[in-house]
Design an enzyme around this catalytic site. Structure first.
Site, PDB file in Angstrom:
ATOM      1  N   HIS A 174       0.802  -1.217   0.169  1.00  0.00           N
ATOM      2  CA  HIS A 174      -0.027   0.005   0.070  1.00  0.00           C
ATOM      3  C   HIS A 174       0.806   1.186  -0.031  1.00  0.00           C
ATOM      4  O   HIS A 174       1.855   1.251   0.599  1.00  0.00           O
ATOM      5  CB  HIS A 174      -0.680   0.152   1.297  1.00  0.00           C
ATOM      6  N   ASP A 223      -8.041  -5.644   0.156  1.00  0.00           N
ATOM      7  CA  ASP A 223      -8.218  -6.447  -0.887  1.00  0.00           C
ATOM      8  C   ASP A 223      -7.658  -7.830  -0.772  1.00  0.00           C
ATOM      9  O   ASP A 223      -8.413  -8.877  -1.207  1.00  0.00           O
ATOM     10  CB  ASP A 223      -7.508  -6.062  -2.318  1.00  0.00           C
TER      11      ASP A 223
HETATM   12  C1  SDX Z   1      -6.168  -0.322  -3.020  1.00  0.00           C
HETATM   13  O1  SDX Z   1      -4.430   4.065  -2.054  1.00  0.00           O
HETATM   14  C2  SDX Z   1      -5.442   3.785  -1.636  1.00  0.00           C
HETATM   15  O2  SDX Z   1      -5.979   4.055  -0.580  1.00  0.00           O
HETATM   16  C3  SDX Z   1      -5.940   2.461  -2.350  1.00  0.00           C
HETATM   17  C4  SDX Z   1      -7.080   1.442  -1.637  1.00  0.00           C
HETATM   18  C5  SDX Z   1      -8.295   2.336  -1.487  1.00  0.00           C
HETATM   19  O3  SDX Z   1      -8.916   2.059  -0.263  1.00  0.00           O
HETATM   20  O4  SDX Z   1      -8.781   3.007  -2.125  1.00  0.00           O
HETATM   21  O5  SDX Z   1      -6.469   1.325  -0.093  1.00  0.00           O
HETATM   22  C6  SDX Z   1      -7.324   0.254  -2.208  1.00  0.00           C
HETATM   23  O6  SDX Z   1      -6.137  -0.036  -4.093  1.00  0.00           O
HETATM   24  C7  SDX Z   1      -5.472  -1.194  -2.170  1.00  0.00           C
HETATM   25  C8  SDX Z   1      -4.063  -1.761  -3.051  1.00  0.00           C
HETATM   26  C9  SDX Z   1      -4.581  -2.801  -4.020  1.00  0.00           C
HETATM   27  N1  SDX Z   1      -3.737  -3.398  -5.027  1.00  0.00           N
HETATM   28  C10 SDX Z   1      -2.981  -4.376  -4.860  1.00  0.00           C
HETATM   29  O7  SDX Z   1      -2.902  -5.363  -3.922  1.00  0.00           O
HETATM   30  C11 SDX Z   1      -1.775  -4.908  -6.043  1.00  0.00           C
HETATM   31  C12 SDX Z   1      -0.470  -5.100  -5.465  1.00  0.00           C
HETATM   32  N2  SDX Z   1       0.078  -4.052  -4.697  1.00  0.00           N
HETATM   33  C13 SDX Z   1       0.841  -3.344  -5.343  1.00  0.00           C
HETATM   34  O8  SDX Z   1       0.699  -3.243  -7.111  1.00  0.00           O
HETATM   35  C14 SDX Z   1       1.444  -2.024  -4.962  1.00  0.00           C
HETATM   36  O9  SDX Z   1       1.872  -2.268  -3.355  1.00  0.00           O
HETATM   37  C15 SDX Z   1       0.407  -0.621  -4.896  1.00  0.00           C
HETATM   38  C16 SDX Z   1       0.188  -0.358  -5.981  1.00  0.00           C
HETATM   39  C17 SDX Z   1      -0.530  -0.946  -3.925  1.00  0.00           C
HETATM   40  C18 SDX Z   1       1.444   0.303  -4.254  1.00  0.00           C
HETATM   41  O10 SDX Z   1       2.586   0.495  -4.958  1.00  0.00           O
HETATM   42  P1  SDX Z   1       3.709   1.697  -4.656  1.00  0.00           P
HETATM   43  O11 SDX Z   1       3.352   2.436  -3.167  1.00  0.00           O
HETATM   44  O12 SDX Z   1       3.921   2.606  -5.775  1.00  0.00           O
HETATM   45  O13 SDX Z   1       4.939   0.753  -4.274  1.00  0.00           O
HETATM   46  P2  SDX Z   1       6.020   0.313  -5.435  1.00  0.00           P
HETATM   47  O14 SDX Z   1       5.214  -0.335  -6.460  1.00  0.00           O
HETATM   48  O15 SDX Z   1       6.919   1.266  -5.691  1.00  0.00           O
HETATM   49  O16 SDX Z   1       6.544  -0.813  -4.898  1.00  0.00           O
HETATM   50  C19 SDX Z   1       7.747  -0.623  -3.724  1.00  0.00           C
HETATM   51  C20 SDX Z   1       8.412  -2.177  -3.460  1.00  0.00           C
HETATM   52  C21 SDX Z   1       8.841  -2.426  -4.770  1.00  0.00           C
HETATM   53  O17 SDX Z   1       9.951  -3.409  -4.920  1.00  0.00           O
HETATM   54  P3  SDX Z   1      11.366  -2.721  -5.167  1.00  0.00           P
HETATM   55  O18 SDX Z   1      11.230  -2.654  -6.435  1.00  0.00           O
HETATM   56  O19 SDX Z   1      11.573  -1.548  -4.166  1.00  0.00           O
HETATM   57  O20 SDX Z   1      12.442  -3.917  -4.726  1.00  0.00           O
HETATM   58  O21 SDX Z   1       7.483  -3.030  -2.786  1.00  0.00           O
HETATM   59  C22 SDX Z   1       7.285  -3.919  -4.026  1.00  0.00           C
HETATM   60  C23 SDX Z   1       7.786  -3.518  -5.164  1.00  0.00           C
HETATM   61  O22 SDX Z   1       8.346  -4.545  -6.116  1.00  0.00           O
HETATM   62  N3  SDX Z   1       5.908  -4.565  -3.751  1.00  0.00           N
HETATM   63  C24 SDX Z   1       5.495  -5.789  -3.744  1.00  0.00           C
HETATM   64  C25 SDX Z   1       4.086  -5.598  -3.916  1.00  0.00           C
HETATM   65  N4  SDX Z   1       3.803  -4.281  -3.742  1.00  0.00           N
HETATM   66  C26 SDX Z   1       5.119  -3.588  -3.755  1.00  0.00           C
HETATM   67  N5  SDX Z   1       6.118  -6.803  -3.660  1.00  0.00           N
HETATM   68  C27 SDX Z   1       5.420  -7.866  -3.802  1.00  0.00           C
HETATM   69  N6  SDX Z   1       3.754  -7.954  -3.787  1.00  0.00           N
HETATM   70  C28 SDX Z   1       3.385  -6.820  -3.786  1.00  0.00           C
HETATM   71  N7  SDX Z   1       2.011  -6.687  -3.681  1.00  0.00           N
END
Ligand code: SDX
Length: 370
Positions: free
Chosen positions: A253, A306
């Site tokens: 998140h 989720d």
């Molecule tokens: C919602 O914003 C809100 O409030 C949203 C929400 C709401 O109520 O409206 O809370 C609802 O959208 C919840 C999120 C649902 N999405 C997912 O579950 C999809 C999987 N999650 C990711 O795609 C991600 O965590 C996000 C999109 C939610 C957040 O992305 P960020 O903050 O841009 O983080 P990032 O993509 O820059 O990742 C940072 C690091 C990375 O690793 P490095 O490249 O630094 O080594 O964390 C890792 C990412 O690879 N990472 C994950 C991961 N999410 C981030 N690794 C494994 N699994 C994951 N799910």
């Protein structure tokens, strides 16, 4: 003072709001100052809609008046019904929802923003369940006046609903109602900042929520659980994906650096329903959570809203294709509350900058010389 480029606008303050507060460090979510746990235990989705739109909890008379306004709007015009019945059964329900809201906007008369908000809160569940019946080749059902929005959703989708199912689904809607400046709310506010109409702004929000990084994750979590099949496959399934840097849906998140407070509440419901329906989905999810905590908990990657919601919806016999539209249904009051705020005269059009990193100035070359 020039603010530097921040990928994903992380930590950029885009608005001042009185609607909700999201504390990512302590995992605290409040709607108009009321804790989400308090509201989930004691309130109803209709009462939370009133709270988000009007800024205070309603008196009994105010709540009854609000519910009557909603009930008056719980029908779809012929153009919307014809569109839903005529949509291909393979359509993405979020596309059907987005388009149906646009059609409602085409026919909308001049009305107050609050009246449009009530209209949308009332009609969105009817649109979703109507299409839900179409894809199941079943007759579209009409809402029952005695049932709540949550109860009617399950009744109109499955033809029946128990008190427990209504109560659990009502909590799910409360938990999805509002969450600060998430991508779909931000999208709606950017649209409203140009003073476009509310239906266009909500259409923008639905289009944004559809994305798997945002609202689309709940359906993907259930797909993952079904692929894993049993607890003993979890370790290898998760480790393989982490090694390939594949995101595990339902985790991570932008704001929460610990477990999403909504995930705790949904987890309880998922456990309760899994026991009732003798499903092993909850056990698989808890195993996934354990491994993710061991592998990436230190990076602030924890279950979000989720992660458990799909297993709850599955136990409520809701088809996975409708999971993201349910997120939209829950979020309509939050989106509308933000639009009421954004339309305030003091708010200016949102127009950030971009840093140009393209080619330096160049002279035109005639095509014969290229
Ligand atoms: C919602 O914003 C809100 O409030 C949203 C929400 C709401 O109520 O409206 O809370 C609802 O959208 C919840 C999120 C649902 N999405 C997912 O579950 C999809 C999987 N999650 C990711 O795609 C991600 O965590 C996000 C999109 C939610 C957040 O992305 P960020 O903050 O841009 O983080 P990032 O993509 O820059 O990742 C940072 C690091 C990375 O690793 P490095 O490249 O630094 O080594 O964390 C890792 C990412 O690879 N990472 C994950 C991961 N999410 C981030 N690794 C494994 N699994 C994951 N799910």
């Amino acid at each position: 003072m020039e603010i530097k480029f921040v990928s994903g606008l992380a930590d950029v303050i885009a608005a001042q709001t009185e609607i909700s507060s999201v504390d990512g460090k302590r995992g605290v979510l409040r709607y108009r100052g009321y804790g989400i746990e308090d509201l989930a235990d004691n309130s109803s989705f209709e009462e939370v809609c009133y709270l988000l739109l009007y800024g205070k909890l309603p008196t009994k008379a105010q709540l009854n008046g609000f519910k009557n306004k909603l009930k008056k709007e719980q029908k779809l015009s012929k153009p919307v019904q014809d569109f839903i019945k005529g949509s291909p059964k393979t359509s993405n329900p979020m596309d059907v929802l987005r388009t149906a809201v646009s059609i409602i906007g085409v026919y909308a008369k001049k009305e107050t923003l609050v009246d449009s908000s009530v209209r949308l809160i009332a009609k969105v569940p009817i649109i979703i369940t109507a299409f839900g019946r179409v894809i199941q080749n079943k007759k579209i059902l009409q809402p029952k006046p005695k049932l709540s929005i949550a109860g009617n959703f399950l009744y109109m989708l499955n033809g029946k609903v128990s008190k427990l199912e209504e109560e659990i689904f009502d909590v799910c809607l409360i938990l999805h109602a509002e969450h600060g400046m998430n991508a779909s709310t931000f999208s709606a506010r950017v649209a409203a900042s140009t003073r476009t109409d509310i239906y266009s702004a909500i259409t923008a929000a639905i289009a944004t929520l559809k994305g798997p990084r945002h609202g689309g994750a709940n359906e993907k979590v259930l797909e993952m659980v079904k692929e894993i099949k049993t607890e003993k496959n979890v370790e290898s399934y998760i480790m393989k994906r982490l090694k390939k840097k594949v995101r595990i849906m339902g985790f991570g998140h932008r704001v929460y650096r610990i477990k999403d407070p909504r995930a705790y509440i949904l987890e309880e419901r998922s456990k309760e329903l899994a026991r009732k329906t003798k499903s092993n989905f909850y056990d698989i999810l808890k195993k996934v959570e354990k491994i993710m905590e061991r592998e990436v908990g230190h990076k602030g990657i924890w279950p979000n809203v989720d992660f458990f919601s799909g297993s709850v919806y599955n136990s409520l016999k809701i088809p996975p294709k409708l999971f993201t539209p349910i997120f939209a249904l829950g979020r309509v009051p939050g989106w509308c509350a933000h639009l009421l705020e954004e339309y305030q005269p003091a708010n200016r059009i949102m127009r950030p900058k971009a840093i140009y990193i393209g080619p330096k100035q160049r002279k035109y070359i005639p095509i014969s010389k290229r």
